[in-house]
Write a protein that holds these residues in place. Structure first.
Motif, PDB file in Angstrom:
ATOM      1  N   ALA A 125      -0.067   4.879  11.252  1.00 16.64           N
ATOM      2  CA  ALA A 125       0.055   6.188  11.883  1.00 16.64           C
ATOM      3  C   ALA A 125       1.480   6.428  12.375  1.00 16.64           C
ATOM      4  O   ALA A 125       1.701   6.965  13.460  1.00 16.64           O
ATOM      5  CB  ALA A 125      -0.948   6.321  13.017  1.00 16.64           C
ATOM      6  N   SER A 126       2.451   6.033  11.571  1.00 19.98           N
ATOM      7  CA  SER A 126       3.853   6.159  11.920  1.00 19.98           C
ATOM      8  C   SER A 126       4.586   6.832  10.764  1.00 19.98           C
ATOM      9  O   SER A 126       3.964   7.350   9.851  1.00 19.98           O
ATOM     10  CB  SER A 126       4.441   4.775  12.228  1.00 19.98           C
ATOM     11  OG  SER A 126       5.743   4.887  12.728  1.00 19.98           O
ATOM     12  N   ASP A 130      -6.334   6.620   4.780  1.00 20.94           N
ATOM     13  CA  ASP A 130      -6.137   8.010   5.168  1.00 20.94           C
ATOM     14  C   ASP A 130      -7.214   8.392   6.182  1.00 20.94           C
ATOM     15  O   ASP A 130      -8.380   8.573   5.834  1.00 20.94           O
ATOM     16  CB  ASP A 130      -6.227   8.895   3.918  1.00 20.94           C
ATOM     17  CG  ASP A 130      -6.006  10.371   4.209  1.00 20.94           C
ATOM     18  OD1 ASP A 130      -5.892  10.738   5.387  1.00 20.94           O
ATOM     19  OD2 ASP A 130      -5.953  11.160   3.246  1.00 20.94           O
ATOM     20  N   GLY A 131      -6.820   8.482   7.469  1.00 22.17           N
ATOM     21  CA  GLY A 131      -7.767   8.845   8.515  1.00 22.17           C
ATOM     22  C   GLY A 131      -8.350  10.228   8.285  1.00 22.17           C
ATOM     23  O   GLY A 131      -7.630  11.170   7.911  1.00 22.17           O
ATOM     24  N   ASN A 160       0.856  11.954  11.911  1.00 25.47           N
ATOM     25  CA  ASN A 160       0.490  11.183  10.731  1.00 25.47           C
ATOM     26  C   ASN A 160      -0.721  10.317  11.052  1.00 25.47           C
ATOM     27  O   ASN A 160      -0.668   9.482  11.961  1.00 25.47           O
ATOM     28  CB  ASN A 160       1.674  10.303  10.299  1.00 25.47           C
ATOM     29  CG  ASN A 160       1.453   9.660   8.941  1.00 25.47           C
ATOM     30  OD1 ASN A 160       0.461   9.924   8.273  1.00 25.47           O
ATOM     31  ND2 ASN A 160       2.384   8.812   8.529  1.00 25.47           N
ATOM     32  N   GLU A 161      -1.819  10.503  10.312  1.00 27.85           N
ATOM     33  CA  GLU A 161      -3.017   9.696  10.507  1.00 27.85           C
ATOM     34  C   GLU A 161      -3.236   8.712   9.368  1.00 27.85           C
ATOM     35  O   GLU A 161      -4.292   8.090   9.282  1.00 27.85           O
ATOM     36  CB  GLU A 161      -4.241  10.596  10.674  1.00 27.85           C
ATOM     37  CG  GLU A 161      -4.182  11.427  11.949  1.00 27.85           C
ATOM     38  CD  GLU A 161      -5.484  12.144  12.253  1.00 27.85           C
ATOM     39  OE1 GLU A 161      -5.901  12.127  13.416  1.00 27.85           O
ATOM     40  OE2 GLU A 161      -6.080  12.707  11.314  1.00 27.85           O
ATOM     41  N   ASP A 162      -2.236   8.568   8.501  1.00 23.77           N
ATOM     42  CA  ASP A 162      -2.287   7.587   7.419  1.00 23.77           C
ATOM     43  C   ASP A 162      -1.759   6.240   7.905  1.00 23.77           C
ATOM     44  O   ASP A 162      -0.932   6.175   8.823  1.00 23.77           O
ATOM     45  CB  ASP A 162      -1.410   8.020   6.237  1.00 23.77           C
ATOM     46  CG  ASP A 162      -1.992   9.183   5.462  1.00 23.77           C
ATOM     47  OD1 ASP A 162      -3.118   9.617   5.762  1.00 23.77           O
ATOM     48  OD2 ASP A 162      -1.299   9.652   4.536  1.00 23.77           O
ATOM     49  N   SER A 163      -2.204   5.176   7.260  1.00 20.98           N
ATOM     50  CA  SER A 163      -1.652   3.844   7.495  1.00 20.98           C
ATOM     51  C   SER A 163      -1.417   3.160   6.155  1.00 20.98           C
ATOM     52  O   SER A 163      -1.994   3.534   5.137  1.00 20.98           O
ATOM     53  CB  SER A 163      -2.590   3.004   8.368  1.00 20.98           C
ATOM     54  OG  SER A 163      -2.671   3.537   9.681  1.00 20.98           O
ATOM     55  N   LEU A 164      -0.579   2.145   6.184  1.00 26.04           N
ATOM     56  CA  LEU A 164      -0.122   1.491   4.970  1.00 26.04           C
ATOM     57  C   LEU A 164      -0.048  -0.009   5.205  1.00 26.04           C
ATOM     58  O   LEU A 164       0.333  -0.455   6.288  1.00 26.04           O
ATOM     59  CB  LEU A 164       1.263   2.038   4.607  1.00 26.04           C
ATOM     60  CG  LEU A 164       2.089   1.368   3.523  1.00 26.04           C
ATOM     61  CD1 LEU A 164       1.495   1.664   2.148  1.00 26.04           C
ATOM     62  CD2 LEU A 164       3.529   1.884   3.593  1.00 26.04           C
ATOM     63  N   VAL A 165      -0.429  -0.789   4.200  1.00 27.40           N
ATOM     64  CA  VAL A 165      -0.280  -2.242   4.276  1.00 27.40           C
ATOM     65  C   VAL A 165       0.374  -2.733   2.993  1.00 27.40           C
ATOM     66  O   VAL A 165      -0.012  -2.344   1.891  1.00 27.40           O
ATOM     67  CB  VAL A 165      -1.638  -2.948   4.519  1.00 27.40           C
ATOM     68  CG1 VAL A 165      -2.689  -2.495   3.530  1.00 27.40           C
ATOM     69  CG2 VAL A 165      -1.488  -4.451   4.444  1.00 27.40           C
ATOM     70  N   VAL A 166       1.388  -3.571   3.158  1.00 26.73           N
ATOM     71  CA  VAL A 166       2.063  -4.239   2.031  1.00 26.73           C
ATOM     72  C   VAL A 166       2.182  -5.708   2.414  1.00 26.73           C
ATOM     73  O   VAL A 166       3.033  -6.079   3.227  1.00 26.73           O
ATOM     74  CB  VAL A 166       3.456  -3.647   1.751  1.00 26.73           C
ATOM     75  CG1 VAL A 166       4.101  -4.369   0.567  1.00 26.73           C
ATOM     76  CG2 VAL A 166       3.378  -2.154   1.496  1.00 26.73           C
ATOM     77  N   ASN A 208      -0.672  14.678   5.331  1.00 27.54           N
ATOM     78  CA  ASN A 208       0.094  13.432   5.436  1.00 27.54           C
ATOM     79  C   ASN A 208       0.285  12.836   4.041  1.00 27.54           C
ATOM     80  O   ASN A 208      -0.637  12.846   3.222  1.00 27.54           O
ATOM     81  CB  ASN A 208      -0.643  12.425   6.300  1.00 27.54           C
ATOM     82  CG  ASN A 208      -0.978  12.923   7.698  1.00 27.54           C
ATOM     83  OD1 ASN A 208      -1.908  12.429   8.313  1.00 27.54           O
ATOM     84  ND2 ASN A 208      -0.242  13.907   8.227  1.00 27.54           N
ATOM     85  N   ILE A 209       1.470  12.302   3.797  1.00 26.20           N
ATOM     86  CA  ILE A 209       1.825  11.748   2.487  1.00 26.20           C
ATOM     87  C   ILE A 209       2.155  10.277   2.647  1.00 26.20           C
ATOM     88  O   ILE A 209       3.116   9.913   3.336  1.00 26.20           O
ATOM     89  CB  ILE A 209       3.055  12.478   1.888  1.00 26.20           C
ATOM     90  CG1 ILE A 209       2.821  13.989   1.828  1.00 26.20           C
ATOM     91  CG2 ILE A 209       3.383  11.913   0.504  1.00 26.20           C
ATOM     92  CD1 ILE A 209       4.104  14.781   1.661  1.00 26.20           C
ATOM     93  N   THR A 210       1.352   9.415   2.034  1.00 29.90           N
ATOM     94  CA  THR A 210       1.625   7.980   2.065  1.00 29.90           C
ATOM     95  C   THR A 210       1.482   7.436   0.652  1.00 29.90           C
ATOM     96  O   THR A 210       0.493   7.729  -0.028  1.00 29.90           O
ATOM     97  CB  THR A 210       0.669   7.251   3.017  1.00 29.90           C
ATOM     98  OG1 THR A 210       0.824   7.802   4.328  1.00 29.90           O
ATOM     99  CG2 THR A 210       0.970   5.760   3.069  1.00 29.90           C
ATOM    100  N   LEU A 211       2.453   6.676   0.206  1.00 30.08           N
ATOM    101  CA  LEU A 211       2.430   6.167  -1.165  1.00 30.08           C
ATOM    102  C   LEU A 211       3.182   4.862  -1.270  1.00 30.08           C
ATOM    103  O   LEU A 211       4.061   4.555  -0.461  1.00 30.08           O
ATOM    104  CB  LEU A 211       3.019   7.204  -2.121  1.00 30.08           C
ATOM    105  CG  LEU A 211       4.514   7.536  -1.951  1.00 30.08           C
ATOM    106  CD1 LEU A 211       5.341   6.790  -2.990  1.00 30.08           C
ATOM    107  CD2 LEU A 211       4.760   9.025  -2.072  1.00 30.08           C
ATOM    108  N   ALA A 212       2.812   4.097  -2.284  1.00 25.76           N
ATOM    109  CA  ALA A 212       3.501   2.846  -2.605  1.00 25.76           C
ATOM    110  C   ALA A 212       3.596   2.730  -4.116  1.00 25.76           C
ATOM    111  O   ALA A 212       2.599   2.903  -4.819  1.00 25.76           O
ATOM    112  CB  ALA A 212       2.757   1.646  -2.033  1.00 25.76           C
ATOM    113  N   VAL A 213       4.795   2.465  -4.609  1.00 26.21           N
ATOM    114  CA  VAL A 213       5.040   2.226  -6.025  1.00 26.21           C
ATOM    115  C   VAL A 213       5.155   0.711  -6.210  1.00 26.21           C
ATOM    116  O   VAL A 213       6.017   0.075  -5.593  1.00 26.21           O
ATOM    117  CB  VAL A 213       6.302   2.936  -6.518  1.00 26.21           C
ATOM    118  CG1 VAL A 213       6.558   2.635  -7.994  1.00 26.21           C
ATOM    119  CG2 VAL A 213       6.187   4.449  -6.302  1.00 26.21           C
ATOM    120  N   VAL A 214       4.295   0.158  -7.026  1.00 33.28           N
ATOM    121  CA  VAL A 214       4.206  -1.295  -7.224  1.00 33.28           C
ATOM    122  C   VAL A 214       4.680  -1.632  -8.623  1.00 33.28           C
ATOM    123  O   VAL A 214       4.165  -1.078  -9.609  1.00 33.28           O
ATOM    124  CB  VAL A 214       2.767  -1.794  -7.013  1.00 33.28           C
ATOM    125  CG1 VAL A 214       2.690  -3.303  -7.187  1.00 33.28           C
ATOM    126  CG2 VAL A 214       2.234  -1.365  -5.642  1.00 33.28           C
TER     127      VAL A 214
END
Length: 249
Positions: free
Chosen positions: A32-33, A55-56, A19-25, A238-244
């Motif tokens: 990358a986890s 997204d790297g 996974n080369e994506d990262s996320l911040v909340v 890689n799949i990274t998402l956040a529902v706000v």
């Protein structure tokens, strides 16, 4: 009291080795986890709350390094993201930081590492939407799903629905290139919902599928169902998402 519920996950998909994506909340980062299931965080609506994905770039070494650097830098300064000008300045600083970390002048193998970024900054009555690259932000309402970010991608050919090419990103070239971040402001009120995601979600799924799932589900269940649909569609990236979701007690 008004509050913000954020349900997020990050997963390598079915075809990528890592996974080369990262996320911040807010102050929380996932770099990358992998999350085995959606994580839901709740914040009082007050000081600026940033929710973003990075997204790297695939095909170049160091995509995970670039996305993690940007996510952590945004998280560290999130409380100061109170205006369009500040957000633009921070994204430009992130771009310079990626180039500096890449070490092209020293012949580093990470010389062309880069990342996209997209997200929202939530504050009372106001939402700031930001992006550089092709990660996206959608607004979900009773009237349907509407993309509020701007894709930095070349025009699609007839019959082509997606492309992996980007016209700008943070880093991504051996020599420094400035960026022009997309930052817009919109009014915010209880009941508003937004989806922040990488193209690992939007490439395999049509807008209609995403809209249907967001109409049927909310919060953690919505995040899970979106991820599940992307996996069932092949999970090519890689799949990274956040529902706000903005709500009021």
């Amino acid at each position: 009291m008004q509050y913000v519920a954020v349900s997020a996950l990050s997963h390598p998909g079915l075809l990528r080795e890592r996974n080369e994506d990262s996320l911040v909340v807010g102050p929380w980062t996932l770099c990358a986890s992998v999350t085995e299931s959606p994580q839901t965080l709740v914040f009082p609506l007050g000081t600026p709350l940033v929710v973003a994905v990075a997204d790297g770039l695939g095909g170049q070494p160091g995509g995970d390094v670039a996305s993690a650097l940007v996510a952590r830098r945004i998280a560290s300064i999130g409380l100061a993201l109170d205006s369009e000008a500040t957000v633009r300045a921070v994204l430009n600083n992130c771009n310079r930081a990626v180039y500096q970390a890449a070490g092209a002048a020293d012949g580093s193998e990470f010389a062309a590492m880069g990342t996209t970024v997209a997200g929202v900054v939530v504050q009372p009555g106001l939402l700031l939407v930001l992006n550089v690259g092709d990660s996206r932000v959608y607004a979900a309402s009773r009237d349907g799903l509407r993309q509020v970010s701007v894709d930095d991608s070349p025009p699609l050919e007839p019959g082509q629905r997606t492309t992996s090419l980007v016209t700008q990103c943070l880093g991504g070239t051996p020599t420094y290139r400035a960026v022009r971040p997309h930052v817009t402001a919109a009014p915010l009120s209880p009941g508003d919902r937004y989806l922040v995601c990488t193209d690992g979600l939007t490439d395999p799924l049509t807008t209609e599928v995403i809209e249907e799932l967001l109409r049927e589900y909310d919060d953690g269940r919505a995040a899970f169902e979106l991820w599940k649909a992307a996996i069932e569609a092949g999970g090519p990236d890689n799949i990274t998402l956040a529902v706000v979701r903005v709500a009021e007690e």
